[in-house]
Design a protein around this motif. Structure first.
Motif, PDB file in Angstrom:
ATOM      1  N   GLU A  28      -5.799  16.036   4.665  1.00 37.52           N
ATOM      2  CA  GLU A  28      -6.330  16.500   3.384  1.00 37.52           C
ATOM      3  C   GLU A  28      -7.370  17.599   3.576  1.00 37.52           C
ATOM      4  O   GLU A  28      -7.467  18.533   2.787  1.00 37.52           O
ATOM      5  CB  GLU A  28      -6.970  15.303   2.690  1.00 37.52           C
ATOM      6  N   TYR A  66      -2.177   2.139  -4.662  1.00 34.36           N
ATOM      7  CA  TYR A  66      -1.823   3.532  -4.391  1.00 34.36           C
ATOM      8  C   TYR A  66      -3.035   4.257  -3.812  1.00 34.36           C
ATOM      9  O   TYR A  66      -4.170   3.983  -4.191  1.00 34.36           O
ATOM     10  CB  TYR A  66      -1.382   4.234  -5.678  1.00 34.36           C
ATOM     11  N   GLY A  67      -2.792   5.185  -2.899  1.00 32.64           N
ATOM     12  CA  GLY A  67      -3.914   5.915  -2.316  1.00 32.64           C
ATOM     13  C   GLY A  67      -3.444   6.815  -1.198  1.00 32.64           C
ATOM     14  O   GLY A  67      -2.325   7.318  -1.243  1.00 32.64           O
ATOM     15  N   LEU A  68      -4.290   7.019  -0.217  1.00 36.53           N
ATOM     16  CA  LEU A  68      -3.931   7.880   0.906  1.00 36.53           C
ATOM     17  C   LEU A  68      -4.029   7.097   2.201  1.00 36.53           C
ATOM     18  O   LEU A  68      -5.046   6.467   2.475  1.00 36.53           O
ATOM     19  CB  LEU A  68      -4.868   9.084   0.990  1.00 36.53           C
ATOM     20  N   CYS A  69      -2.986   7.194   3.004  1.00 34.58           N
ATOM     21  CA  CYS A  69      -3.027   6.518   4.298  1.00 34.58           C
ATOM     22  C   CYS A  69      -3.934   7.303   5.242  1.00 34.58           C
ATOM     23  O   CYS A  69      -4.339   8.429   4.937  1.00 34.58           O
ATOM     24  CB  CYS A  69      -1.625   6.398   4.887  1.00 34.58           C
ATOM     25  N   ALA A  70      -4.234   6.716   6.366  1.00 37.47           N
ATOM     26  CA  ALA A  70      -5.171   7.336   7.309  1.00 37.47           C
ATOM     27  C   ALA A  70      -4.740   8.751   7.676  1.00 37.47           C
ATOM     28  O   ALA A  70      -5.552   9.689   7.649  1.00 37.47           O
ATOM     29  CB  ALA A  70      -5.282   6.464   8.565  1.00 37.47           C
ATOM     30  N   GLN A  78      -5.256  11.217   4.905  1.00 40.81           N
ATOM     31  CA  GLN A  78      -6.679  11.510   4.691  1.00 40.81           C
ATOM     32  C   GLN A  78      -7.122  12.615   5.632  1.00 40.81           C
ATOM     33  O   GLN A  78      -7.887  13.495   5.264  1.00 40.81           O
ATOM     34  CB  GLN A  78      -7.531  10.259   4.928  1.00 40.81           C
ATOM     35  N   ARG A 131       3.262   0.382   3.215  1.00 34.62           N
ATOM     36  CA  ARG A 131       2.859  -0.679   4.126  1.00 34.62           C
ATOM     37  C   ARG A 131       2.883  -1.983   3.338  1.00 34.62           C
ATOM     38  O   ARG A 131       2.440  -2.009   2.189  1.00 34.62           O
ATOM     39  CB  ARG A 131       1.433  -0.368   4.601  1.00 34.62           C
ATOM     40  N   LEU A 160       0.897  -1.155   0.000  1.00 32.49           N
ATOM     41  CA  LEU A 160       0.000   0.000   0.000  1.00 32.49           C
ATOM     42  C   LEU A 160       0.933   1.202   0.000  1.00 32.49           C
ATOM     43  O   LEU A 160       1.711   1.380   0.938  1.00 32.49           O
ATOM     44  CB  LEU A 160      -0.837   0.041   1.282  1.00 32.49           C
ATOM     45  N   ILE A 161       0.886   2.002  -1.049  1.00 32.77           N
ATOM     46  CA  ILE A 161       1.804   3.128  -1.151  1.00 32.77           C
ATOM     47  C   ILE A 161       1.014   4.422  -1.031  1.00 32.77           C
ATOM     48  O   ILE A 161       0.072   4.659  -1.798  1.00 32.77           O
ATOM     49  CB  ILE A 161       2.566   3.094  -2.496  1.00 32.77           C
ATOM     50  N   CYS A 162       1.380   5.240  -0.073  1.00 34.55           N
ATOM     51  CA  CYS A 162       0.621   6.476   0.149  1.00 34.55           C
ATOM     52  C   CYS A 162       1.088   7.562  -0.818  1.00 34.55           C
ATOM     53  O   CYS A 162       2.272   7.908  -0.854  1.00 34.55           O
ATOM     54  CB  CYS A 162       0.772   6.956   1.583  1.00 34.55           C
ATOM     55  N   ASN A 163       0.143   8.102  -1.559  1.00 32.56           N
ATOM     56  CA  ASN A 163       0.463   9.177  -2.500  1.00 32.56           C
ATOM     57  C   ASN A 163       0.782  10.477  -1.768  1.00 32.56           C
ATOM     58  O   ASN A 163       1.335  11.400  -2.349  1.00 32.56           O
ATOM     59  CB  ASN A 163      -0.717   9.421  -3.447  1.00 32.56           C
TER      60      ASN A 163
END
Lengths: 146, 146
Positions: free
Chosen positions: B145, B135-139, B142, B105, B96-99
């Motif tokens: 943001e 790919y996305g945003l980790c907690a 978020q 992770r 899981l890669i945070c953008n």
DNA sequence: GTACCTGCAAACTATTTGCAATTGT
DNA sequence: ACAATTGCAAATAGTTTGCAGGTAC
């Protein structure tokens, strides 16, 4: 299947109302002749051979243009090289990438949404996208191997 | 979870019977201080700041060494940068890669074998490996943001 | 004539290598 | 001493940019 008729790239670009100058048209024709996937190096070499007067910069600018138009997809290989794939960059899909000849086959209907959602939820992650690529040997390269 | 205790990299390398010179040890300590994932650029900057006498070449040579020892994993990002991840490069896993912050992770138990096998069989392909990264945003990102 | 396109050379970024000096044992 | 390691500078690879001239309507 994922077979593109020759020069479909050119047609697709023009259908988008883009006016293409002669060098760009020529580069696009050469791209079409390279099959569905190619590296920058291969393209540069082909252009240098077939159109020695066309400079590298124009090749890169054309690649950028096609990528911006979503006519060309960019894949990063493990070795850092960039692989360009013609076809359907706009539709979500995955790849079978041949370690032998470099051929790339596209796979639609990924079916990974549930897995992505499950893993993301479990980690408090908000998924925005994912990649899934399979590396191996295509049928032809399996034969050649022996 | 995937938390590595500080300097575990160093310990792991030495457990492998590798004799490490001072510069390399120092670089490895700095790597450990960068968390579980970092880009070459981040590491070079950190080293330049903390150990100005150590040259770039040594940093790259150390990264290569750790990668050869399977203590560091290399991921190619879409933008072409290289991301190094500490942890478990030897065990098959995904990311899981945070953008947002670049945190990575790891996910174990991929469960994609059946899908890989099905798709490969269907295309006459012999799979040798696969990648799957979300790919996305980790907690935390978020929250930031808003 | 205006706006875009071109090739060239130079600039840039990221990484690797040759090498003489240094360090470790 | 001897082999491994180091920093430096130069080399390489891949890509981008500035620019003066060229092309297309």
């Amino acid at each position: 299947m994922s077979t593109e008729s020759p020069d479909s790239l050119l047609r697709q670009a023009e259908e988008r109302g883009i006016k293409l100058a002669t060098s760009r048209r020529r580069i696009i024709q050469i791209i079409s002749s390279l099959g569905t996937a190619f590296t920058t190096g291969k393209l540069l070499a082909a252009v240098a051979r077939q159109e020695p007067t066309i400079g590298r910069a124009t090749v890169f600018r054309t690649l950028q243009l096609l990528h911006d138009l979503h006519l060309l997809e960019r894949i990063r290989l493990d070795n850092g090289r960039v692989l360009y794939v013609t076809g359907h960059p706009h539709r979500h899909h995955h790849h079978l990438i041949c370690n032998g000849c470099g051929e790339v086959r596209s796979l639609f209907g990924c079916g990974l949404e549930a897995l992505v959602a499950a893993w993301s939820a479990q980690q408090g992650f908000r998924a925005q996208g994912h990649t899934f690529d399979i590396y191996g040997l295509c049928a032809a390269c399996q034969r050649d191997e022996k």
